[in-house]
Design a protein around this motif. Structure first.
Motif, mmCIF file in Angstrom:
data_model
loop_
_atom_site.group_PDB
_atom_site.id
_atom_site.type_symbol
_atom_site.label_atom_id
_atom_site.label_comp_id
_atom_site.label_asym_id
_atom_site.label_seq_id
_atom_site.Cartn_x
_atom_site.Cartn_y
_atom_site.Cartn_z
ATOM 1 N N ARG A 196 0.824 -1.216 0.000
ATOM 2 C CA ARG A 196 0.000 0.000 0.000
ATOM 3 C C ARG A 196 0.859 1.267 0.000
ATOM 4 O O ARG A 196 0.530 2.230 -0.691
ATOM 5 N N LEU A 197 1.942 1.260 0.752
ATOM 6 C CA LEU A 197 2.835 2.428 0.741
ATOM 7 C C LEU A 197 3.378 2.675 -0.656
ATOM 8 O O LEU A 197 3.564 3.815 -1.088
ATOM 9 N N ASN A 198 3.631 1.599 -1.369
ATOM 10 C CA ASN A 198 4.267 1.713 -2.675
ATOM 11 C C ASN A 198 3.283 2.014 -3.803
ATOM 12 O O ASN A 198 3.633 2.663 -4.783
ATOM 13 N N MET A 199 2.024 1.571 -3.646
ATOM 14 C CA MET A 199 1.082 1.643 -4.756
ATOM 15 C C MET A 199 -0.072 2.630 -4.561
ATOM 16 O O MET A 199 -0.678 3.069 -5.528
ATOM 17 N N TYR A 200 -0.406 2.968 -3.314
ATOM 18 C CA TYR A 200 -1.556 3.832 -3.078
ATOM 19 C C TYR A 200 -1.162 5.315 -3.095
ATOM 20 O O TYR A 200 0.005 5.667 -2.935
ATOM 21 N N THR A 201 -2.153 6.166 -3.270
ATOM 22 C CA THR A 201 -1.937 7.608 -3.219
ATOM 23 C C THR A 201 -1.927 8.043 -1.761
ATOM 24 O O THR A 201 -2.925 7.891 -1.054
#
Length: 338
Positions: free
Chosen positions: A164-169
């Motif tokens: 999530r840190l890598n892919m989410y806004t």
């Protein structure tokens, strides 16, 4: 999703991603899915990469000024962190690093909560985005803060956190530090409160008020702003810190987590509605304008802050500014005249 898929940093792989992936791969299978991994990033030079926002969902030129402002804020914070953290390494538990971040999986967004900067209404919006409510206007204060409807990032396993840190806004909303501080004081100490008065108020009055009467010592009500500041600046506080007046640098770690969107309370409505466009929110969803609590009170403005600061000595005003020095620098707020 408002983050580009490429993950590069000065021609090299993003160190945040590399170390996270390495940590995940080294864990036994059962640990990869554990709910409370006590794993951390060590030895990562920061800041992480600055990624361009994906603006494909934004229509027309309506948001041209908001977009320009956003790019300036992102660049300013990135340059500041690059300078400030040039020789620093991350020594923080990953789980602690993300403990204030709320997750909304449908629109792939992560929101770092900064109290007294529109957080109640932002959590209402996240609940609507997540399908938990039809309208932000029908969600009570208690439901927002105590309903536990939204998951925090630290409730996921290490792989879930990393992905999530890598892919989410990732987004954050901040506020002038002195305004945020005074707003917190007014909210917690100038109105009846069954937690802050007995827990913080009693301890503050006991230590900082000479000849305190029995009633004040018993209830913790009536804390003065000057007493509150004495507590804040005391290295040996009688009771710990609280998220409502903790520095943003310690709540959201803006130089360690690369936030894709930086909103400000001073331009809350415009920033918030631009962000909702960026992430593809329903067109009828607008950021709420209402004041969450104490709606009859005057909002904490620069003029209100000046009245409170008059209660402090020049030294206390300077020390309070120094306490929030990093927040002033990171988000390019004008330092107050002390």
């Amino acid at each position: 999703m408002a983050v580009s898929s490429s993950r590069h940093w000065q021609g090299k792989a993003d160190p945040f991603s590399v170390v996270a992936a390495s940590l995940v791969s080294q864990l036994p299978d059962q640990q990869k899915t554990s709910e409370s991994p006590l794993s951390w990033f060590r030895g990562v030079y920061l800041p992480p990469a600055l990624h361009p926002l994906n603006k494909t969902l934004v229509e027309g030129n309506k948001w041209k000024d908001a977009d320009s402002t956003q790019e300036k804020r992102r660049s300013f914070l990135h340059d500041f962190c690059k300078k400030y953290n040039s020789r620093k390494k991350l020594q923080t538990h990953l789980v602690h690093l993300v403990s204030r971040i709320y997750v909304e999986d449908r629109h792939k967004v992560l929101y770092c909560e900064v109290p007294k900067a529109g957080c109640s209404n932002w959590k209402r919006v996240l609940m609507v985005l997540n399908g938990l409510a039809a309208s932000a206007h029908n969600i009570s204060h208690d439901d927002v803060h105590y309903g536990k409807h939204l998951r925090k990032l630290d409730s996921y396993d290490l792989k879930g956190i990393y992905t999530r840190l890598n892919m989410y806004t990732k987004f954050i909303f901040v506020r002038d530090p002195m305004e945020r501080l005074v707003s917190a004081f007014r909210d917690k100490f100038e109105h009846p409160n069954s937690y802050y008065h007995p827990v913080f108020g009693r301890a503050i009055i006991k230590k900082y008020r000479h000849n305190a009467d029995e009633e004040a010592l018993k209830t913790g009500s009536g804390v003065k702003f000057k007493e509150f500041i004495q507590y804040l600046l005391d290295p040996h506080r009688p009771v710990g810190m609280d998220i409502h007046w903790e520095q943003v640098s310690k709540l959201c770690y803006p130089c360690l987590i690369n936030y894709d969107f930086i909103g400000k309370f001073e331009t809350l409505e415009e920033d918030a509605n631009y962000f909702l466009q960026l992430v593809g929110a329903p067109t009828d969803l607008k950021f709420p304008k209402f004041k969450d609590r104490h709606s009859s009170d005057e909002r904490t403005s620069a003029e209100v802050v000046r009245q409170y600061l008059k209660e402090l000595s020049k030294e206390e005003r300077q020390l309070t500014y120094d306490f929030y020095y990093l927040d002033y620098l990171m988000f390019n707020y004008t330092s107050p005249i002390v």
